[in-house]
Design an enzyme around this catalytic site. Structure first.
Site, PDB file in Angstrom:
ATOM      1  N   LYS A  72       4.841  -4.148  -7.013  1.00 53.20           N
ATOM      2  CA  LYS A  72       3.595  -4.916  -7.078  1.00 53.20           C
ATOM      3  C   LYS A  72       2.797  -4.516  -8.326  1.00 53.20           C
ATOM      4  CE  LYS A  72       2.753  -5.579  -2.106  1.00 53.20           C
ATOM      5  NZ  LYS A  72       2.761  -7.050  -2.095  1.00 53.20           N
ATOM      6  N   ARG A  88       9.347  -8.750   6.860  1.00 51.87           N
ATOM      7  CA  ARG A  88      10.234  -9.577   7.694  1.00 51.87           C
ATOM      8  C   ARG A  88      11.522  -8.837   8.043  1.00 51.87           C
ATOM      9  NH1 ARG A  88      10.129 -14.303   3.324  1.00 51.87           N
ATOM     10  NH2 ARG A  88       8.102 -13.322   3.068  1.00 51.87           N
TER      11      ARG A  88
HETATM   12  N1  BES Z   1       2.429  -6.945   2.531  1.00 48.67           N
HETATM   13  C1  BES Z   1       2.707  -8.084   1.743  1.00 48.67           C
HETATM   14  C2  BES Z   1       1.828  -9.277   2.082  1.00 48.67           C
HETATM   15  C3  BES Z   1       0.359  -9.152   1.778  1.00 48.67           C
HETATM   16  C4  BES Z   1      -0.153  -9.674   0.629  1.00 48.67           C
HETATM   17  C5  BES Z   1      -0.500  -8.590   2.692  1.00 48.67           C
HETATM   18  C6  BES Z   1      -1.503  -9.599   0.378  1.00 48.67           C
HETATM   19  C7  BES Z   1      -1.862  -8.498   2.436  1.00 48.67           C
HETATM   20  C8  BES Z   1      -2.358  -9.021   1.275  1.00 48.67           C
HETATM   21  C9  BES Z   1       4.154  -8.517   1.916  1.00 48.67           C
HETATM   22  O1  BES Z   1       5.058  -7.500   2.185  1.00 48.67           O
HETATM   23  C10 BES Z   1       4.576  -9.165   0.642  1.00 48.67           C
HETATM   24  O2  BES Z   1       4.541  -8.503  -0.366  1.00 48.67           O
HETATM   25  N2  BES Z   1       4.932 -10.437   0.705  1.00 48.67           N
HETATM   26  C11 BES Z   1       5.325 -11.168  -0.447  1.00 48.67           C
HETATM   27  C12 BES Z   1       6.540 -12.004  -0.086  1.00 48.67           C
HETATM   28  C13 BES Z   1       7.222 -12.651  -1.251  1.00 48.67           C
HETATM   29  C14 BES Z   1       7.824 -11.606  -2.155  1.00 48.67           C
HETATM   30  C15 BES Z   1       8.285 -13.590  -0.740  1.00 48.67           C
HETATM   31  C16 BES Z   1       4.157 -12.075  -0.869  1.00 48.67           C
HETATM   32  O3  BES Z   1       3.458 -12.597   0.000  1.00 48.67           O
HETATM   33  O4  BES Z   1       3.940 -12.192  -2.063  1.00 48.67           O
HETATM   34 ZN    ZN Z   2       5.768  -6.523   0.420  1.00 49.44          ZN
END
Ligand code: BES
Ligand code: ZN
Ligand code: ZN
Length: 495
Positions: free
Chosen positions: A273, A347
């Site tokens: 990230k 997931r």
């Molecule tokens: N934990 C994150 C989702 C999240 C984002 C929670 C912002 C709280 C605030 C999750 O694990 C994630 O990173 N999801 C990705 C999925 C994508 C890579 C398909 C996302 O939402 O960008």
């Molecule tokens: Zn994530």
């Protein structure tokens, strides 16, 4: 979390010398007759403030008054209740939170509360009142050194002729569960580790007479938990797969299943990230925190039904053995998953959780909570959780209790055809959807692959609702405890 003493008294029994006397006023109704008769001097002051337009009794407005002629309390705090025609119990939850915050600002400890004259509180109102007071006065100060000896509200006397003590008590228990979920979210990832969550589950299980099982990294291989095993590989912090079994019902009682994402820190893994805001990813266990919050209330109030709770918990890190884009993992139900983004890790750990709980237990309904997608924040903001389902009747029940509790859920579609978005060329499915399309639904379509056929299931994405950037009434900035009040109300309707 410090809880205060709650009691109910009638006018004539009201103790004197409280630090504050708090009362509510509807913007279109003025003061109740009983109030006017009991406090003529105050009435004059408030009516002047209303006349001058400085205090309009709008929802959540407040006004502090001092009067030498009333000796019930040192000060009087008027709280606006808004328009009486629009009134719901949530108005009271908000007004009580506004009052509690004012009381904290002034560092007061003993309160008397008269919200709508002494006889108008029904049980929903009374519960909401207790919830507003506790949730509105929630603070997380565990890591702040302070010389301040103020320890928060100590006692609250509510004026009422009706017997509302049980409802207020119930609201207090539910709020304690919400506060636990918030605390777990607020603790940083170096404290609230998977082990910390497992230990918390252990304490709850002890109080509630529940069975606790915790699987360790070493168990994952033989159990076939390829999802959590893959995600946990990049972290040296021990992962835990937590299972709690509460059996409070007889042979005919319903069984509810709960699964919560307990990702204690999400760096994104190899698909790392951006660094700005990465600290917020300590909140990535709020699904698991909601489940533990719910179980902590269950342990206290012991409802007459059965509940199975599963919290898969790990960090998502970039250690030398971290799983990588292109890897293929095999989940508990045997399905193979192509990893296209290691940041879509929630997931994967939920896959094992959902497959395991639906394989081992007969459930009348299954709900999972997860801070799963950034896309749900784009779609709904922080006010509603996103809900998706394979069983409309079950979702309708949750939407209904969401309206009642104002722990709100908004449905997104999950038609079978969304399965096309997660098709993989090389494995059964992939862990990402179509680029920049319906990310929240793609995640739900992925999860659906792991729920055994025939189990009524709702997936609730709390990435937005689970925490707030800006505080609002009884929902402070930071973790909100979303999901706890929702499921407690569902449980009550299932008993
Ligand atoms: N934990 C994150 C989702 C999240 C984002 C929670 C912002 C709280 C605030 C999750 O694990 C994630 O990173 N999801 C990705 C999925 C994508 C890579 C398909 C996302 O939402 O960008
Ligand atoms: Zn994530
Ligand atoms: Zn995550």
């Amino acid at each position: 979390m410090s809880l205060f003493k709650l009691s109910t008294k009638s006018y004539s029994e009201l103790p004197q010398g409280q630090a504050a006397y708090i009362f509510g006023i509807f913007s279109d109704k003025g003061l109740p007759a009983e109030f006017k008769a009991a406090h003529p001097n105050l009435t004059q002051q408030i009516e002047l403030a209303l006349e001058n337009g400085e205090f309009k009794a709008k929802l959540n407005q407040s006004l502090v008054l001092y009067t030498p002629t009333c000796n019930t309390a040192r000060r009087y705090i008027a709280i606006g209740l808004g328009e009486s025609e629009k009134y719901t119990a949530d108005f009271l939850r908000q007004a009580a939170a506004t009052a509690a915050k004012k009381v904290l600002d002034l560092k007061l400890t003993t309160l008397a509360i008269e919200f709508m004259g002494e006889s108008y509180l029904d049980t929903d109102d009374a519960q909401a009142l207790a919830e507003g007071l506790i949730l509105g006065s929630y603070r997380f100060l565990n890591y702040k050194k302070s010389e301040d000896e103020y320890a928060g509200i100590a006692s609250v006397v509510t004026l009422s002729n009706a017997d509302i003590a049980a409802a207020m008590n119930y609201g207090m228990h539910v709020s304690a569960g919400v506060a636990l979920a918030r605390d777990l979210g607020n603790h940083p990832s170096n404290i609230a580790t998977p082990t910390y969550l497992a230990d918390t589950a252990g304490e709850i299980a002890k109080t509630g007479g529940m069975k606790l099982t915790v699987f360790e990294r070493e168990d994952f291989e033989k159990l076939g938990f390829g999802g959590i095993q893959g995600v946990a590989q990049g972290s040296d912090v021990p992962p835990k797969f937590i299972i709690m079994e509460y059996r409070g019902g007889g042979p005919k009682a319903k069984t509810l299943g709960l699964v919560g994402k307990g990702l204690t820190f999400d760096s994104g893994g190899i698909s790392i990230k951006p660094s700005a805001g990465m600290d917020e990813m300590k909140f990535d266990m709020l699904g698991g925190a909601a489940v533990l919050g719910i179980m902590s209330v269950v342990a206290e109030i012991k409802p007459k039904l059965n509940i199975i709770a599963v919290v898969p918990s790990t960090e998502n890190m970039n250690g030398g053995e971290a799983y990588k884009p292109g890897d293929i993992l095999t989940a508990y139900n045997g399905k193979t998953i192509e990893i296209l983004n290691t940041d879509a890790e929630g997931r994967l750990i939920l896959a094992d959780g959902l497959a395991y709980i639906t394989d081992k237990y007969e459930l009348d309904g299954l709900v999972d909570f997860a801070t799963l997608t950034g896309a749900v924040v784009v779609a709904l903001g922080h006010r509603y959780s996103g809900i998706m389902t394979n069983d409309q009747e079950f979702a309708d029940e949750l939407i209904q209790v969401g309206k009642k509790t104002q722990d709100r859920v908004w449905q997104m579609p999950l038609d079978d055809e969304y399965a096309e978005d997660i098709k993989s060329k090389i494995a059964d499915i992939k862990n990402t959807g179509a680029a920049r399309e319906a990310g929240t639904i793609a995640a739900a379509a992925f999860l659906r692959e792991f729920v055994k056929e025939g189990t009524a299931w709702c997936h609730i994405d709390i990435a937005g609702s689970g925490w707030h950037k800006k505080g609002r009434s009884y929902l402070p900035a930071g973790p909100t405890g979303a999901g706890v009040r929702l499921i407690m109300e569902l449980i009550r309707s299932w008993e």
